[in-house]
Design an enzyme around this catalytic site. Structure first.
Site, PDB file in Angstrom:
ATOM      1  N   GLU A 150       0.854  -1.191   0.000  1.00  0.00           N
ATOM      2  CA  GLU A 150       0.000   0.000   0.000  1.00  0.00           C
ATOM      3  C   GLU A 150       0.887   1.238   0.000  1.00  0.00           C
ATOM      4  OE1 GLU A 150      -0.058   2.130   2.663  1.00  0.00           O
ATOM      5  OE2 GLU A 150       1.220   0.942   3.978  1.00  0.00           O
ATOM      6  N   ARG A 153      -1.041   7.469   2.486  1.00  0.00           N
ATOM      7  CA  ARG A 153      -0.507   8.480   3.410  1.00  0.00           C
ATOM      8  C   ARG A 153      -1.536   8.706   4.490  1.00  0.00           C
ATOM      9  NH1 ARG A 153      -0.338  12.994  -0.797  1.00  0.00           N
ATOM     10  NH2 ARG A 153      -2.128  11.705  -1.335  1.00  0.00           N
ATOM     11  N   GLY A 272      11.964  21.164   6.326  1.00  0.00           N
ATOM     12  CA  GLY A 272      11.268  21.301   7.605  1.00  0.00           C
ATOM     13  C   GLY A 272      12.131  20.865   8.761  1.00  0.00           C
ATOM     14  N   CYS A 279       6.102   5.242   9.462  1.00  0.00           N
ATOM     15  CA  CYS A 279       6.597   4.525   8.272  1.00  0.00           C
ATOM     16  C   CYS A 279       8.040   4.832   7.914  1.00  0.00           C
ATOM     17  CB  CYS A 279       5.690   4.827   7.089  1.00  0.00           C
ATOM     18  SG  CYS A 279       3.981   4.431   7.419  1.00  0.00           S
TER      19      CYS A 279
HETATM   20  C1  UGA Z   1       4.343   7.591   3.917  1.00  0.00           C
HETATM   21  C2  UGA Z   1       4.314   7.570   2.381  1.00  0.00           C
HETATM   22  O1  UGA Z   1       4.138   8.896   1.866  1.00  0.00           O
HETATM   23  C3  UGA Z   1       3.175   6.674   1.862  1.00  0.00           C
HETATM   24  O2  UGA Z   1       3.241   6.574   0.446  1.00  0.00           O
HETATM   25  C4  UGA Z   1       3.342   5.262   2.476  1.00  0.00           C
HETATM   26  O3  UGA Z   1       2.289   4.408   2.086  1.00  0.00           O
HETATM   27  C5  UGA Z   1       3.340   5.385   3.986  1.00  0.00           C
HETATM   28  O4  UGA Z   1       4.417   6.256   4.397  1.00  0.00           O
HETATM   29  C6  UGA Z   1       3.507   4.011   4.563  1.00  0.00           C
HETATM   30  O5  UGA Z   1       4.539   3.387   4.330  1.00  0.00           O
HETATM   31  O6  UGA Z   1       2.551   3.469   5.144  1.00  0.00           O
HETATM   32  P1  UGA Z   1       2.973   8.929   5.782  1.00  0.00           P
HETATM   33  O7  UGA Z   1       3.917   8.319   6.767  1.00  0.00           O
HETATM   34  O8  UGA Z   1       1.523   8.942   6.069  1.00  0.00           O
HETATM   35  O9  UGA Z   1       3.135   8.225   4.344  1.00  0.00           O
HETATM   36  O10 UGA Z   1       3.383  10.451   5.651  1.00  0.00           O
HETATM   37  P2  UGA Z   1       4.029  11.402   4.546  1.00  0.00           P
HETATM   38  O11 UGA Z   1       2.988  12.293   4.015  1.00  0.00           O
HETATM   39  O12 UGA Z   1       4.844  10.658   3.588  1.00  0.00           O
HETATM   40  O13 UGA Z   1       5.001  12.281   5.490  1.00  0.00           O
HETATM   41  C7  UGA Z   1       6.067  11.641   6.210  1.00  0.00           C
HETATM   42  C8  UGA Z   1       6.895  12.668   6.945  1.00  0.00           C
HETATM   43  O14 UGA Z   1       7.654  13.452   6.037  1.00  0.00           O
HETATM   44  C9  UGA Z   1       6.081  13.676   7.774  1.00  0.00           C
HETATM   45  O15 UGA Z   1       6.738  13.882   9.004  1.00  0.00           O
HETATM   46  C10 UGA Z   1       6.085  14.928   6.926  1.00  0.00           C
HETATM   47  O16 UGA Z   1       5.938  16.098   7.675  1.00  0.00           O
HETATM   48  C11 UGA Z   1       7.461  14.836   6.284  1.00  0.00           C
HETATM   49  N1  UGA Z   1       7.575  15.547   4.990  1.00  0.00           N
HETATM   50  C12 UGA Z   1       6.841  15.146   3.930  1.00  0.00           C
HETATM   51  C13 UGA Z   1       8.469  16.590   4.873  1.00  0.00           C
HETATM   52  O17 UGA Z   1       9.165  16.970   5.840  1.00  0.00           O
HETATM   53  N2  UGA Z   1       8.578  17.218   3.665  1.00  0.00           N
HETATM   54  C14 UGA Z   1       7.860  16.844   2.592  1.00  0.00           C
HETATM   55  O18 UGA Z   1       8.012  17.451   1.512  1.00  0.00           O
HETATM   56  C15 UGA Z   1       6.953  15.785   2.727  1.00  0.00           C
END
Ligand code: UGA
Length: 469
Positions: A150, A153, A272, A279
């Site tokens: 999967e 997010r 950030g 994850c």
């Molecule tokens: C992540 C992946 O994006 C999903 O595709 C994957 O399915 C999921 O892990 C998983 O393995 O189950 P998620 O952990 O919900 O999803 O969150 P993200 O939106 O990816 O963000 C992860 C972290 O990165 C957060 O702390 C967010 O603040 C940070 N982030 C994200 C940044 O610092 N900069 C960005 O540009 C994007």
């Protein structure tokens, strides 16, 4: 089709609810009776857009809950395994739950079934699952093991499931692949999107969904490699932000400049305070461990993790240099969740920063739109929990923005200014335009952009505040 989903955690619950919305009869299995009772009683255990609607729509009809794994397996043609794979002390994935589920499944195979890994697992797990099922009495040929990772997010998981960038079907048998295609048929042929009650299409979704059929091992690797790549993108831009700060360049302009190149793309380039969540940190360590076990020293991943850790420490130094001493300072913390749109605080950089600031003797008044109940269980009375951002800011020496909630980006800046003892904002998520912050009289620090220090606001004091209305 009748489908069993084992594990009613984040992935299992979303997958189960979405499979029901695709028209399947789903039995969601968990061994936690309290969780099942809560689900049966209509509770929604996680903060996730559209999940309450889907549970309401299908609960007790196309979606039922059970603690009887073997009965669910006997009744189903496909069994999706979505149990936890927490990290061990060495950083590799603990697969004991997967193994124990595989053992139980073996005793209930009563006709051809597919066993599908949904949890994020190391490459080769499918082979182990296949062996465990065989050793525990299932006939060879009575089942296939597949991998269908999967890419959900948190916060947008339902939409990600129903409007995916791709559906990866990893299997080593034609029969198994065609069953998997049948399960996802409404997304692949587009019939789901014509339903009047379909979950609304998000901007930019490409429908119908694209299928990528691979071997099982490739599918397992796709999942780890995707998360590692995304984490690498974040660490990359965080490292670039550090360079920007030392030469006086603007990282936002760099993102625009490099993100316009279609080969790079603009997403996941937001600098950030580092990535967190349940994850990326876990998967990076697990992928690192898998590679090592396979004989490859994937040091790039070490560097991604090191930059991520350092990014948080850099932010802490920024707070220190903005405020000089920390002991006794009152800080308003906006955001505790690991990212906006979720109440999840697992591996949240915001939580880790609050912990560090408490250790430095700061007083913290925190506000998060969703994560406060969970944060309260960690900090109890060590932190004052406010009912909104302005209340958190009242009388504070500075505001720290730690989670990218949309509501923080649209705060009334004049009102915020008037709440503060000193108008200092240290923004770990680059939510504001530095010029606008300067025009509102704030001293403003962000990531990868030059700080804004208003020109002598009041004679005699660098940080004195003029009340505005
Ligand atoms: C992540 C992946 O994006 C999903 O595709 C994957 O399915 C999921 O892990 C998983 O393995 O189950 P998620 O952990 O919900 O999803 O969150 P993200 O939106 O990816 O963000 C992860 C972290 O990165 C957060 O702390 C967010 O603040 C940070 N982030 C994200 C940044 O610092 N900069 C960005 O540009 C994007």
């Amino acid at each position: 089709m009748r489908i069993a989903v084992v594990g009613s955690g984040y992935v299992g619950l979303v997958a189960g609810a979405c499979f029901a919305d695709l028209g399947h009869d789903v039995i969601l299995v968990d061994n936690d009776e309290r969780k099942l009772a809560a689900l049966n009683a209509g509770e929604v255990p996680i903060h996730e857009n559209f999940l309450p609607e889907l549970l309401q729509r299908h609960r007790g009809r196309k979606l039922t809950f059970s603690s009887d794994l073997q009965a669910a397996v006997r009744a189903s043609a496909a069994v999706f395994v979505a149990v936890g794979t927490p990290p061990t002390e060495q950083g590799d994935a603990d697969l004991s739950y997967v193994e124990s589920v595989a053992r139980d499944i073996a005793g209930a195979i009563n006709g051809y079934k597919i066993i599908v890994e949904k949890s994020t697992v190391p490459v080769y797990t499918s082979e182990w699952v296949r062996k465990v099922i065989l050793r525990n009495g299932a006939a060879a040929g009575s089942y296939d093991v597949a991998s269908n990772p999967e890419f959900l997010r948190e916060g947008t998981a339902v939409v990600d499931f129903l409007y995916p960038d791709r559906i990866v079907l990893g299997s080593d048998s034609e029969r198994c692949t065609s069953l998997l295609r049948e399960i996802y048929a409404p997304l692949i042929d587009g019939t789901y999107y014509q339903k009047p009650d379909a979950i609304p299409r998000p901007d930019g979704a490409s429908i119908p969904a694209q299928v990528i059929a691979t071997s099982t091992k490739s599918a397992e690797l796709i999942k780890h490699a995707s998360n590692a790549f995304l984490a690498m993108k974040i660490s990359f831009i965080n490292a670039v932000a550090t360079v920007c700060e030392s030469v006086g360049a603007n990282v936002q302009q760099i993102c625009q400049g490099i993100g316009a190149d279609k080969r790079i793309g603009p997403r996941f380039l937001n600098p950030g305070i580092g990535y967190g969540g349940s994850c990326f940190p876990k998967d990076l360590m697990a992928f690192r461990a898998v590679a090592k076990e396979c004989g490859y020293d994937f040091r790039l991943l070490d560097e991604v993790m090191r930059i991520n850790e350092e990014q948080r420490q850099r932010f802490l130094r920024k707070v220190r240099s903005a405020l000089w001493t920390l002991r006794g300072k009152r800080l308003a913390v906006l955001g505790l969740a690991f990212k906006g749109g979720t109440d999840d605080i697992r591996e949240s950089p915001a939580m880790l920063l609050v912990q560090a600031l408490l250790q430095e003797g700061c007083q913290i008044a925190a506000y998060d739109p969703a994560a406060m109940p969970r944060a309260q269980e960690v900090f109890h009375s060590q932190v004052d929990f406010a009912s909104n951002a302005y209340e958190a800011a009242r009388g504070a020496d500075a505001v720290l923005v730690l989670t990218e909630w949309e509501e923080f980006a649209t705060l009334d800046l004049t009102r915020l200014y008037n709440q503060l003892k000193y108008p200092i904002v240290i923004d770990g998520r680059n939510l504001y335009d530095p010029e606008v912050m300067g025009a509102h009289g704030f001293t403003y620090y962000s990531v990868g952009r030059a700080p804004v220090v208003p020109q002598a606001p009041e004679a005699g004091s660098q940080t004195a505040k003029v009340n505005r209305s």
